[in-house]
Design a protein around this motif. Structure first.
Motif, PDB file in Angstrom:
ATOM      1  N   ALA A 111      15.895   1.286  -1.639  1.00 57.96           N
ATOM      2  CA  ALA A 111      14.789   2.222  -1.469  1.00 57.96           C
ATOM      3  C   ALA A 111      13.661   1.990  -2.477  1.00 57.96           C
ATOM      4  O   ALA A 111      12.577   2.537  -2.306  1.00 57.96           O
ATOM      5  CB  ALA A 111      15.300   3.663  -1.605  1.00 57.96           C
ATOM      6  N   ARG A 112      13.912   1.196  -3.494  1.00 62.42           N
ATOM      7  CA  ARG A 112      12.881   0.955  -4.508  1.00 62.42           C
ATOM      8  C   ARG A 112      11.963  -0.167  -4.027  1.00 62.42           C
ATOM      9  O   ARG A 112      12.422  -1.181  -3.518  1.00 62.42           O
ATOM     10  CB  ARG A 112      13.524   0.579  -5.839  1.00 62.42           C
ATOM     11  CG  ARG A 112      14.408   1.741  -6.343  1.00 62.42           C
ATOM     12  CD  ARG A 112      14.745   1.642  -7.778  1.00 62.42           C
ATOM     13  NE  ARG A 112      13.477   1.703  -8.505  1.00 62.42           N
ATOM     14  CZ  ARG A 112      13.195   0.938  -9.548  1.00 62.42           C
ATOM     15  NH1 ARG A 112      14.065   0.102 -10.033  1.00 62.42           N
ATOM     16  NH2 ARG A 112      12.039   1.031 -10.151  1.00 62.42           N
ATOM     17  N   PRO A 113      10.669  -0.003  -4.195  1.00 64.65           N
ATOM     18  CA  PRO A 113       9.714  -1.017  -3.745  1.00 64.65           C
ATOM     19  C   PRO A 113      10.044  -2.396  -4.317  1.00 64.65           C
ATOM     20  O   PRO A 113      10.308  -2.534  -5.513  1.00 64.65           O
ATOM     21  CB  PRO A 113       8.368  -0.512  -4.280  1.00 64.65           C
ATOM     22  CG  PRO A 113       8.554   0.967  -4.431  1.00 64.65           C
ATOM     23  CD  PRO A 113      10.002   1.144  -4.821  1.00 64.65           C
ATOM     24  N   ASP A 142      15.568  -5.909  -2.700  1.00 67.13           N
ATOM     25  CA  ASP A 142      16.256  -6.293  -1.465  1.00 67.13           C
ATOM     26  C   ASP A 142      17.774  -6.271  -1.640  1.00 67.13           C
ATOM     27  O   ASP A 142      18.498  -6.921  -0.910  1.00 67.13           O
ATOM     28  CB  ASP A 142      15.793  -7.668  -0.992  1.00 67.13           C
ATOM     29  CG  ASP A 142      16.083  -8.766  -2.002  1.00 67.13           C
ATOM     30  OD1 ASP A 142      16.585  -8.465  -3.103  1.00 67.13           O
ATOM     31  OD2 ASP A 142      15.808  -9.942  -1.686  1.00 67.13           O
ATOM     32  N   PHE A 143      18.245  -5.503  -2.618  1.00 65.23           N
ATOM     33  CA  PHE A 143      19.679  -5.390  -2.884  1.00 65.23           C
ATOM     34  C   PHE A 143      20.048  -3.934  -3.064  1.00 65.23           C
ATOM     35  O   PHE A 143      19.222  -3.109  -3.454  1.00 65.23           O
ATOM     36  CB  PHE A 143      20.071  -6.190  -4.134  1.00 65.23           C
ATOM     37  CG  PHE A 143      19.323  -5.774  -5.369  1.00 65.23           C
ATOM     38  CD1 PHE A 143      19.832  -4.796  -6.221  1.00 65.23           C
ATOM     39  CD2 PHE A 143      18.100  -6.349  -5.682  1.00 65.23           C
ATOM     40  CE1 PHE A 143      19.135  -4.400  -7.351  1.00 65.23           C
ATOM     41  CE2 PHE A 143      17.395  -5.960  -6.817  1.00 65.23           C
ATOM     42  CZ  PHE A 143      17.913  -4.982  -7.647  1.00 65.23           C
ATOM     43  N   SER A 144      21.301  -3.635  -2.748  1.00 63.66           N
ATOM     44  CA  SER A 144      21.769  -2.258  -2.867  1.00 63.66           C
ATOM     45  C   SER A 144      22.143  -1.954  -4.306  1.00 63.66           C
ATOM     46  O   SER A 144      22.757  -2.755  -4.993  1.00 63.66           O
ATOM     47  CB  SER A 144      22.986  -2.044  -1.959  1.00 63.66           C
ATOM     48  OG  SER A 144      23.443  -0.720  -2.069  1.00 63.66           O
ATOM     49  N   LEU A 189      17.191   5.682  -5.468  1.00 67.72           N
ATOM     50  CA  LEU A 189      17.843   4.379  -5.649  1.00 67.72           C
ATOM     51  C   LEU A 189      18.276   3.735  -4.339  1.00 67.72           C
ATOM     52  O   LEU A 189      18.365   2.520  -4.246  1.00 67.72           O
ATOM     53  CB  LEU A 189      19.079   4.526  -6.543  1.00 67.72           C
ATOM     54  CG  LEU A 189      18.824   4.985  -7.969  1.00 67.72           C
ATOM     55  CD1 LEU A 189      20.131   4.969  -8.756  1.00 67.72           C
ATOM     56  CD2 LEU A 189      17.784   4.124  -8.636  1.00 67.72           C
ATOM     57  N   GLY A 190      18.612   4.552  -3.354  1.00 70.26           N
ATOM     58  CA  GLY A 190      19.072   4.004  -2.089  1.00 70.26           C
ATOM     59  C   GLY A 190      19.292   5.108  -1.077  1.00 70.26           C
ATOM     60  O   GLY A 190      19.293   6.292  -1.411  1.00 70.26           O
ATOM     61  N   VAL A 191      19.488   4.673   0.167  1.00 68.97           N
ATOM     62  CA  VAL A 191      19.703   5.611   1.267  1.00 68.97           C
ATOM     63  C   VAL A 191      20.928   5.154   2.047  1.00 68.97           C
ATOM     64  O   VAL A 191      20.974   4.024   2.545  1.00 68.97           O
ATOM     65  CB  VAL A 191      18.473   5.680   2.194  1.00 68.97           C
ATOM     66  CG1 VAL A 191      18.732   6.608   3.365  1.00 68.97           C
ATOM     67  CG2 VAL A 191      17.240   6.117   1.415  1.00 68.97           C
ATOM     68  N   ILE A 224      21.422   9.846   3.872  1.00 69.45           N
ATOM     69  CA  ILE A 224      21.635  10.574   2.621  1.00 69.45           C
ATOM     70  C   ILE A 224      20.974   9.772   1.504  1.00 69.45           C
ATOM     71  O   ILE A 224      21.382   8.651   1.209  1.00 69.45           O
ATOM     72  CB  ILE A 224      23.137  10.744   2.302  1.00 69.45           C
ATOM     73  CG1 ILE A 224      23.842  11.545   3.396  1.00 69.45           C
ATOM     74  CG2 ILE A 224      23.320  11.405   0.936  1.00 69.45           C
ATOM     75  CD1 ILE A 224      25.345  11.670   3.195  1.00 69.45           C
ATOM     76  N   GLY A 225      19.959  10.357   0.889  1.00 70.56           N
ATOM     77  CA  GLY A 225      19.296   9.707  -0.231  1.00 70.56           C
ATOM     78  C   GLY A 225      20.094   9.900  -1.517  1.00 70.56           C
ATOM     79  O   GLY A 225      20.716  10.949  -1.726  1.00 70.56           O
ATOM     80  N   PHE A 226      20.086   8.886  -2.365  1.00 68.70           N
ATOM     81  CA  PHE A 226      20.722   8.973  -3.682  1.00 68.70           C
ATOM     82  C   PHE A 226      19.622   8.887  -4.724  1.00 68.70           C
ATOM     83  O   PHE A 226      18.995   7.846  -4.907  1.00 68.70           O
ATOM     84  CB  PHE A 226      21.743   7.858  -3.892  1.00 68.70           C
ATOM     85  CG  PHE A 226      22.550   8.037  -5.155  1.00 68.70           C
ATOM     86  CD1 PHE A 226      23.815   8.581  -5.099  1.00 68.70           C
ATOM     87  CD2 PHE A 226      22.035   7.684  -6.399  1.00 68.70           C
ATOM     88  CE1 PHE A 226      24.563   8.778  -6.253  1.00 68.70           C
ATOM     89  CE2 PHE A 226      22.763   7.868  -7.562  1.00 68.70           C
ATOM     90  CZ  PHE A 226      24.033   8.418  -7.485  1.00 68.70           C
TER      91      PHE A 226
END
Length: 128
Positions: free
Chosen positions: A10-12, A15-17, A70-72, A81-83
């Motif tokens: 989710a961060r601009p 490309d990694f979780s 940080l991620g979805v 669910i957003g984290f």
């Protein structure tokens, strides 16, 4: 502690979780979603249970510029669910992969899993 679901970055520019779920955590989230509707995570970085990931109904915890998404997680058959994490805490954890697990025991916070006698817990691994 095997992860079964990785969050979408989710961060601009990333490309990694940064965040994943174990099977027990995923199962609890499905149960909580069915009972409460859309969910979100927030980890504040405060002392004691404040440093644990807290699960709330979506929108019950108001995020701001002091928080980082940080991620979805995409929950199959349910939704996203957003984290979120406080930016101050993220400064310390930016080089780690966070895996949300579920363990026995009640935390002292307001996280939705507490009445189940369970609590979410972060297990971290340094990213190389």
């Amino acid at each position: 502690m095997d992860a079964v679901l990785q969050a979408r970055p989710a961060r601009p520019g990333e490309d990694f979780s940064r965040v994943a779920l174990t099977a027990p955590a995923l199962e609890m989230l499905e149960k909580l979603w069915d009972r409460n509707g859309a969910l979100m995570f927030h980890q504040s970085g405060g002392c004691c249970d404040g440093s644990a990931p807290m699960c709330f109904p979506e929108g019950d915890f108001i995020t701001s510029d002091a928080d980082v998404l940080l991620g979805v997680f995409e929950l199959p058959g349910r939704g996203e669910i957003g984290f979120w994490m406080s930016a101050e805490q993220f400064a310390y954890w930016e080089h780690t992969l966070l895996t949300v697990d579920l363990v026995n025991g009640r935390g002292s916070g307001f996280s939705l899993e507490a009445p189940e006698g369970k609590r979410f817990l972060i297990r971290s691994t340094l990213m190389g």
